[in-house]
Design a protein around this motif. Structure first.
Motif, PDB file in Angstrom:
ATOM      1  N   HIS A 126       0.848  -1.199   0.000  1.00  6.39           N
ATOM      2  CA  HIS A 126       0.000   0.000   0.000  1.00  6.39           C
ATOM      3  C   HIS A 126       0.888   1.256   0.000  1.00  6.39           C
ATOM      4  CE1 HIS A 126      -3.427   2.603   1.316  1.00  6.39           C
ATOM      5  NE2 HIS A 126      -2.451   3.251   1.947  1.00  6.39           N
ATOM      6  N   GLU A 127       1.866   1.298   0.888  1.00  9.88           N
ATOM      7  CA  GLU A 127       2.734   2.485   0.992  1.00  9.88           C
ATOM      8  C   GLU A 127       3.567   2.686  -0.280  1.00  9.88           C
ATOM      9  OE1 GLU A 127       2.429   4.767   3.183  1.00  9.88           O
ATOM     10  OE2 GLU A 127       1.006   3.627   4.371  1.00  9.88           O
ATOM     11  N   HIS A 130       1.662   4.526  -2.851  1.00 13.27           N
ATOM     12  CA  HIS A 130       1.549   5.981  -2.687  1.00 13.27           C
ATOM     13  C   HIS A 130       2.734   6.628  -3.414  1.00 13.27           C
ATOM     14  CE1 HIS A 130      -1.874   6.560  -0.116  1.00 13.27           C
ATOM     15  NE2 HIS A 130      -1.376   5.920   0.937  1.00 13.27           N
ATOM     16  N   GLU A 182      -6.068   6.949  -1.264  1.00 18.46           N
ATOM     17  CA  GLU A 182      -6.005   5.773  -0.386  1.00 18.46           C
ATOM     18  C   GLU A 182      -6.564   4.545  -1.097  1.00 18.46           C
ATOM     19  OE1 GLU A 182      -4.351   5.476   2.138  1.00 18.46           O
ATOM     20  OE2 GLU A 182      -4.036   7.550   2.705  1.00 18.46           O
ATOM     21  N   HIS A 228      -5.753   6.141   7.723  1.00 17.01           N
ATOM     22  CA  HIS A 228      -6.285   5.013   6.954  1.00 17.01           C
ATOM     23  C   HIS A 228      -7.545   4.432   7.595  1.00 17.01           C
ATOM     24  CE1 HIS A 228      -1.961   5.022   5.906  1.00 17.01           C
ATOM     25  NE2 HIS A 228      -2.398   4.681   4.718  1.00 17.01           N
TER      26      HIS A 228
HETATM   27 ZN   LIG Z   1      -2.294   5.208   2.668  1.00 15.07          ZN
END
Ligand SMILES: [Zn+2]
Length: 266
Positions: A126-127, A130, A182, A228
């Motif tokens: 997930h990171e 980004h 997100e 989050h």
């Molecule tokens: Zn995030």
């Protein structure tokens, strides 16, 4: 700057806001005035500030592990445009964060709570996304304007840089991405895990575990949840993203090394 360019920037910003709303989850090339080189330079400056505020764990086995996990995930990323770094920082809150330019930080608290490498990989994927979709610089440009970012890149005001880094990424910091960002990081994170050979189901099990923990001890998870929120809708969207991928049979995640790493943190 020519009058034409002065006129052009607000028009471009407006176009960016409009396209930002319409951006699909698969489009990683969102509107961004900051070049890759500028983002890399900014990221290096931010990283220096972040590492003044968090203690980077010195254990080479722990750092080597985080680095290998991160590199493996990058094999499943859509693009790798920055020299990524993965560092474990000593902090008991359950969190991980990415700053511009591909610097990913993993709190020791996150490793302690994850029950398998796959769960840890879910948050890291997930990171990473980004950074892949360059959400940091996109968000910062919208919030603070292009001029400030360029000033920071040029390093004209060290104080301002330090203050901004603290307010965004410090221990009490809060870098807020839009819901769309997100959701895109989740969507691409699922894809990244899948391509890198991690069962994306690990993202779901970890989110569900965090949600249950949050009911019991909200303070430990405050930072993760403030940036989050784990709504039922969010978890459902991750499930749907997994459902679009061809079924694969997954090898059990190798856990000896993960267990050794966790044991070191207890
Ligand atoms: Zn995030």
């Amino acid at each position: 700057m020519s009058p034409f360019r002065l006129f052009l920037i607000p028009v471009l910003l407006l176009a960016g806001l409009i396209s930002g709303c319409a951006t699909s989850q698969t489009d990683i090339r969102g509107f961004n005035l900051i070049s890759i080189e500028e983002e890399q330079a900014l990221g290096e400056k931010f990283a220096v500030e972040v590492e003044k505020q968090y203690r980077v764990v010195t254990d080479p086995e722990l750092q080597g592990y985080a680095d290998r996990l991160g590199r493996r995930l990058l094999t499943g990323a859509r693009v790798v445009e920055f020299p990524y770094t993965f560092k474990v920082v000593k902090d008991d809150s359950v969190n991980a964060f990415a700053i511009p330019g591909g610097h990913v930080y993993i709190n020791t608290g996150l490793i302690k709570v994850a029950q398998s490498e796959t769960e840890l990989a879910g948050v890291m994927a997930h990171e990473i996304n980004h950074a892949v979709a360059r959400h940091g610089t996109r968000q910062l440009t919208q919030q603070y304007g292009y001029g400030l970012i360029v000033q920071l890149v040029l390093g004209q005001d060290q104080n301002q840089l330090a203050q901004l880094a603290a307010s965004l990424f410090g221990k009490a910091g809060f870098m807020a991405y839009s819901r769309g960002m997100e959701s895109q990081a989740d969507y691409l994170g699922v894809e990244t895990m899948y391509k890198a050979g991690y069962d994306p189901q690990g993202m779901i099990t970890f989110f569900e575990k965090l949600e249950a923990m949050h009911q019991q001890s909200p303070s430990q998870l405050a930072q993760f949840f403030s940036s989050h929120p784990l709504t039922a809708e969010r978890i459902q969207r991750v499930r749907e993203a997994i459902g679009t991928l061809p079924t694969k049979s997954w090898l059990p995640a190798e856990s000896a090394e993960f267990k050794r790493i966790k044991a070191k943190l207890q």
